[in-house]
Motif scaffolding. Sequence first.
Motif, PDB file in Angstrom:
ATOM      1  N   UNK A  84       0.857  -1.176   0.000  1.00 41.41           N
ATOM      2  CA  UNK A  84       0.000   0.000   0.000  1.00 41.41           C
ATOM      3  C   UNK A  84       0.900   1.234   0.000  1.00 41.41           C
ATOM      4  N   UNK A  85       0.306   2.411  -0.021  1.00 34.31           N
ATOM      5  CA  UNK A  85       1.093   3.641   0.004  1.00 34.31           C
ATOM      6  C   UNK A  85       1.886   3.746   1.307  1.00 34.31           C
ATOM      7  N   UNK A  86       1.231   3.422   2.413  1.00 34.96           N
ATOM      8  CA  UNK A  86       1.905   3.494   3.704  1.00 34.96           C
ATOM      9  C   UNK A  86       3.040   2.471   3.778  1.00 34.96           C
ATOM     10  N   UNK A  87       2.795   1.264   3.276  1.00 31.49           N
ATOM     11  CA  UNK A  87       3.823   0.231   3.319  1.00 31.49           C
ATOM     12  C   UNK A  87       5.045   0.630   2.492  1.00 31.49           C
ATOM     13  N   UNK A  88       4.818   1.231   1.342  1.00 30.11           N
ATOM     14  CA  UNK A  88       5.936   1.676   0.500  1.00 30.11           C
ATOM     15  C   UNK A  88       6.696   2.821   1.153  1.00 30.11           C
ATOM     16  N   UNK A  89       5.972   3.711   1.827  1.00 29.05           N
ATOM     17  CA  UNK A  89       6.628   4.822   2.536  1.00 29.05           C
ATOM     18  C   UNK A  89       7.493   4.296   3.681  1.00 29.05           C
ATOM     19  N   UNK A  90       6.982   3.321   4.434  1.00 26.99           N
ATOM     20  CA  UNK A  90       7.757   2.726   5.519  1.00 26.99           C
ATOM     21  C   UNK A  90       8.976   1.977   4.981  1.00 26.99           C
ATOM     22  N   UNK A  91       8.819   1.342   3.840  1.00 28.58           N
ATOM     23  CA  UNK A  91       9.913   0.607   3.223  1.00 28.58           C
ATOM     24  C   UNK A  91      11.048   1.555   2.822  1.00 28.58           C
ATOM     25  N   UNK A  92      10.695   2.689   2.210  1.00 32.63           N
ATOM     26  CA  UNK A  92      11.715   3.636   1.759  1.00 32.63           C
ATOM     27  C   UNK A  92      12.373   4.374   2.918  1.00 32.63           C
ATOM     28  N   UNK A  93      11.577   4.747   3.906  1.00 32.69           N
ATOM     29  CA  UNK A  93      12.094   5.609   4.972  1.00 32.69           C
ATOM     30  C   UNK A  93      12.776   4.835   6.092  1.00 32.69           C
ATOM     31  N   UNK A  94      12.180   3.714   6.527  1.00 35.41           N
ATOM     32  CA  UNK A  94      12.668   3.016   7.716  1.00 35.41           C
ATOM     33  C   UNK A  94      13.128   1.582   7.448  1.00 35.41           C
ATOM     34  N   UNK A  95      13.152   1.144   6.184  1.00 37.73           N
ATOM     35  CA  UNK A  95      13.518  -0.225   5.835  1.00 37.73           C
ATOM     36  C   UNK A  95      12.610  -1.225   6.565  1.00 37.73           C
ATOM     37  N   UNK A  96      11.301  -0.912   6.589  1.00 42.02           N
ATOM     38  CA  UNK A  96      10.307  -1.730   7.274  1.00 42.02           C
ATOM     39  C   UNK A  96       9.373  -2.354   6.236  1.00 42.02           C
ATOM     40  N   UNK A  97       9.292  -3.671   6.243  1.00 40.68           N
ATOM     41  CA  UNK A  97       8.445  -4.407   5.315  1.00 40.68           C
ATOM     42  C   UNK A  97       7.143  -4.794   6.003  1.00 40.68           C
TER      43      UNK A  97
END
Length: 171
Positions: A84-97
Motif C-alpha cells: 500500500x502507500x503506507x507500506x511503501x513509505x515505511x519501506x523507503x524511509x525506515x527499511x520496514x516491510x
Amino acid sequence: MERSTRSWKAAAVFLGLGLAIWGPAWVSGAVRQERRPELVACRTQARHVQLPNVANIEARRSSKEWKFDEDGGMYDIIKYPLLTEKACRLLEKYNTYTFLVDRKANKPQIRAAIETIFGVKVLKCNTLIPSSSYTIAFGQKIGRKSLYKKAYLQLQEGDSIDLFPDDPEAM
C-alpha cells in the motif's frame, strides 16, 4: 443575544472560590491564566531508572528460539507482502516491510520465518489485528470484513528483500 459582562473573577468571588487558587480573567475573548512556576515539574527529573530484574534476565535467556525445518510450517505463517502507500513509505524511509501473516502466529515465529525464508536479520517485529468492520444495510449486519494480522518488520541496515525477483523459481 447580549454578551455577558460578568468576568470570571467576579464569578469566583461570588462562588467563594478565591482567586489565589484559580484566577483566570477574560482578555479579548481568550482565557489567560497566571503562570505558576512552582507547579511546573521538569520532565527529566521525573524519570525513574530501574535496574533489570535477575529473574527477567534468566527468563529471556532461556526463552525458546524458533527455528524451522526446510519443509516446516514457515511458509504457512507468511501469506504475502502488502504494498500500500503506507507500506511503501515505511519501506523507503525506515527499511520496514509489511506482510499479511497467519492470525495464530506470534512475533518470534514471524521473525524466524522471515529470517529463514529471505536470509535477513530482523531488528523489530510489530503486529496488529485491525478491528473488523461490518457492512450494514437496512439496519442489519449483512457482511463482515475478513480478519487478518499484519506484521511490520524492520530489517537491519543494509538488508533488503526482493519482493519482485526476475526469476521466482530461483528463490
